[in-house]
Design a protein around this motif. Sequence first.
Motif, PDB file in Angstrom:
ATOM      1  N   MET A   1       0.843  -1.202   0.000  1.00 32.27           N
ATOM      2  CA  MET A   1       0.000   0.000   0.000  1.00 32.27           C
ATOM      3  C   MET A   1       0.873   1.245   0.000  1.00 32.27           C
ATOM      4  N   LYS A   2       0.549   2.221  -0.829  1.00 26.58           N
ATOM      5  CA  LYS A   2       1.354   3.433  -0.921  1.00 26.58           C
ATOM      6  C   LYS A   2       1.090   4.340   0.280  1.00 26.58           C
ATOM      7  N   THR A   3       2.147   4.991   0.719  1.00 27.81           N
ATOM      8  CA  THR A   3       2.011   5.977   1.784  1.00 27.81           C
ATOM      9  C   THR A   3       1.351   7.223   1.215  1.00 27.81           C
ATOM     10  N   PRO A   4       0.772   8.091   2.092  1.00 24.54           N
ATOM     11  CA  PRO A   4       0.116   9.300   1.589  1.00 24.54           C
ATOM     12  C   PRO A   4       1.023  10.160   0.741  1.00 24.54           C
ATOM     13  N   GLU A   5       2.329  10.330   1.162  1.00 26.64           N
ATOM     14  CA  GLU A   5       3.193  11.194   0.383  1.00 26.64           C
ATOM     15  C   GLU A   5       3.588  10.579  -0.948  1.00 26.64           C
ATOM     16  N   ALA A   6       3.532   9.245  -1.024  1.00 26.96           N
ATOM     17  CA  ALA A   6       3.830   8.600  -2.303  1.00 26.96           C
ATOM     18  C   ALA A   6       2.695   8.812  -3.288  1.00 26.96           C
ATOM     19  N   ARG A   7       1.462   8.900  -2.752  1.00 28.87           N
ATOM     20  CA  ARG A   7       0.317   9.102  -3.636  1.00 28.87           C
ATOM     21  C   ARG A   7       0.287  10.524  -4.190  1.00 28.87           C
ATOM     22  N   ARG A   8       0.863  11.452  -3.472  1.00 27.27           N
ATOM     23  CA  ARG A   8       0.775  12.846  -3.898  1.00 27.27           C
ATOM     24  C   ARG A   8       2.137  13.507  -3.709  1.00 27.27           C
ATOM     25  N   ARG A   9       3.001  13.336  -4.660  1.00 26.59           N
ATOM     26  CA  ARG A   9       4.348  13.877  -4.556  1.00 26.59           C
ATOM     27  C   ARG A   9       4.364  15.335  -4.989  1.00 26.59           C
ATOM     28  N   LEU A  10       5.040  16.155  -4.198  1.00 24.28           N
ATOM     29  CA  LEU A  10       5.214  17.564  -4.519  1.00 24.28           C
ATOM     30  C   LEU A  10       6.690  17.900  -4.412  1.00 24.28           C
ATOM     31  N   SER A  11       7.095  18.938  -5.112  1.00 23.91           N
ATOM     32  CA  SER A  11       8.465  19.419  -4.951  1.00 23.91           C
ATOM     33  C   SER A  11       8.626  19.935  -3.525  1.00 23.91           C
ATOM     34  N   PRO A  12       9.854  19.975  -3.008  1.00 24.18           N
ATOM     35  CA  PRO A  12      10.054  20.453  -1.631  1.00 24.18           C
ATOM     36  C   PRO A  12       9.479  21.848  -1.389  1.00 24.18           C
ATOM     37  N   ASP A  13       9.660  22.752  -2.341  1.00 24.31           N
ATOM     38  CA  ASP A  13       9.133  24.107  -2.157  1.00 24.31           C
ATOM     39  C   ASP A  13       7.610  24.115  -2.064  1.00 24.31           C
ATOM     40  N   LEU A  14       6.967  23.372  -2.969  1.00 26.38           N
ATOM     41  CA  LEU A  14       5.502  23.319  -2.951  1.00 26.38           C
ATOM     42  C   LEU A  14       4.981  22.621  -1.699  1.00 26.38           C
ATOM     43  N   ARG A  15       5.685  21.569  -1.272  1.00 33.90           N
ATOM     44  CA  ARG A  15       5.265  20.869  -0.058  1.00 33.90           C
ATOM     45  C   ARG A  15       5.367  21.800   1.150  1.00 33.90           C
ATOM     46  N   GLU A  16       6.446  22.541   1.234  1.00 31.30           N
ATOM     47  CA  GLU A  16       6.612  23.467   2.361  1.00 31.30           C
ATOM     48  C   GLU A  16       5.515  24.532   2.354  1.00 31.30           C
ATOM     49  N   GLN A  17       5.215  25.077   1.184  1.00 34.80           N
ATOM     50  CA  GLN A  17       4.153  26.079   1.084  1.00 34.80           C
ATOM     51  C   GLN A  17       2.812  25.492   1.505  1.00 34.80           C
ATOM     52  N   GLU A  18       2.553  24.253   1.103  1.00 36.12           N
ATOM     53  CA  GLU A  18       1.297  23.599   1.461  1.00 36.12           C
ATOM     54  C   GLU A  18       1.205  23.412   2.972  1.00 36.12           C
ATOM     55  N   ILE A  19       2.298  22.996   3.590  1.00 36.24           N
ATOM     56  CA  ILE A  19       2.306  22.799   5.043  1.00 36.24           C
ATOM     57  C   ILE A  19       2.014  24.115   5.755  1.00 36.24           C
ATOM     58  N   VAL A  20       2.657  25.173   5.313  1.00 34.68           N
ATOM     59  CA  VAL A  20       2.454  26.473   5.960  1.00 34.68           C
ATOM     60  C   VAL A  20       1.017  26.952   5.792  1.00 34.68           C
ATOM     61  N   ARG A  21       0.476  26.837   4.593  1.00 35.34           N
ATOM     62  CA  ARG A  21      -0.917  27.263   4.357  1.00 35.34           C
ATOM     63  C   ARG A  21      -1.881  26.509   5.259  1.00 35.34           C
ATOM     64  N   GLU A  22      -1.695  25.199   5.347  1.00 38.06           N
ATOM     65  CA  GLU A  22      -2.603  24.396   6.161  1.00 38.06           C
ATOM     66  C   GLU A  22      -2.384  24.665   7.644  1.00 38.06           C
ATOM     67  N   ALA A  23      -1.139  24.919   8.040  1.00 36.17           N
ATOM     68  CA  ALA A  23      -0.847  25.225   9.443  1.00 36.17           C
ATOM     69  C   ALA A  23      -1.530  26.518   9.863  1.00 36.17           C
ATOM     70  N   VAL A  24      -1.532  27.506   8.989  1.00 37.22           N
ATOM     71  CA  VAL A  24      -2.215  28.765   9.285  1.00 37.22           C
ATOM     72  C   VAL A  24      -3.687  28.490   9.560  1.00 37.22           C
ATOM     73  N   LYS A  25      -4.339  27.734   8.695  1.00 35.45           N
ATOM     74  CA  LYS A  25      -5.761  27.424   8.869  1.00 35.45           C
ATOM     75  C   LYS A  25      -5.995  26.570  10.117  1.00 35.45           C
ATOM     76  N   PHE A  26      -5.112  25.601  10.331  1.00 34.23           N
ATOM     77  CA  PHE A  26      -5.258  24.662  11.448  1.00 34.23           C
ATOM     78  C   PHE A  26      -5.152  25.376  12.795  1.00 34.23           C
ATOM     79  N   PHE A  27      -4.109  26.183  12.967  1.00 36.79           N
ATOM     80  CA  PHE A  27      -3.928  26.876  14.244  1.00 36.79           C
ATOM     81  C   PHE A  27      -4.979  27.969  14.446  1.00 36.79           C
ATOM     82  N   ALA A  28      -5.434  28.574  13.371  1.00 34.74           N
ATOM     83  CA  ALA A  28      -6.503  29.567  13.498  1.00 34.74           C
ATOM     84  C   ALA A  28      -7.785  28.915  13.991  1.00 34.74           C
ATOM     85  N   GLU A  29      -8.007  27.664  13.619  1.00 35.39           N
ATOM     86  CA  GLU A  29      -9.218  26.955  14.038  1.00 35.39           C
ATOM     87  C   GLU A  29      -9.100  26.386  15.442  1.00 35.39           C
ATOM     88  N   PHE A  30      -7.957  25.754  15.746  1.00 29.01           N
ATOM     89  CA  PHE A  30      -7.818  25.002  16.996  1.00 29.01           C
ATOM     90  C   PHE A  30      -6.918  25.669  18.028  1.00 29.01           C
TER      91      PHE A  30
END
Length: 210
Positions: A1-30
């Motif tokens: 079974m493929k891991t989540p990151e294997a199913r959706r590979r992103l370049s390091p820059d795009l992955r970092e941007q995605e993490i930051v965007r989601e972290a902003v939303k996540f911490f704003a909510e919780f």
Amino acid sequence: MKTPEARRRLSPDLREQEIVREAVKFFAEFGFEGQTRELAKRLGITQPLLYRYFPTKDALVERVYQEVFLRRWNPFWEELLQDRSKPLGGRLTEFYRDYSQVILTYEWVRLFMFSGLKGLDFNTRYLDLLRQRVFDLIINELRLAHSRKPPDEVPITTMEIEAVWGLHAAIFYLGVRKFIYNMPVENINSIVDLELRIFLDGVPGTLAGR
């Protein structure tokens, strides 16, 4: 079974941007008590992968601060406030309307409130920035408009600073009503204009430098 990151590979820059965007939303909510493992689940990645980009939760929180509070700061505001080719009232209206559009958002207001409750230094650092880069400029321009001595001759007083704090607090409270108390707030520009008129009507009595 493929891991989540294997199913959706992103370049390091795009992955970092995605993490930051989601972290902003996540911490704003919780809030900043939210766990990074839950954030990783929302991202569809493993927690170890998240820690490759941000080795500690503190590092991720700091990046959220940079993203929300510093990257959204517009250096043009300082130029605008000092542009004496325009009437002071017009400059202040343009600034506060634009500034309110930046800070009166779900993420900005809630992160600012959560940081204070958590005891983080976001608030102190941001408010120091605001004081140094905006408040002193506004007071200098107000003194000039009312034929008072400039701050290099008569230092800015506590009461002058408090007057500007009061204006900013009134505008910020619109966001608290909307995003903390879940109360409707409409016609923000009109309310900002109202608060500014009240401020400008009352400020002459607080200005030093006679």
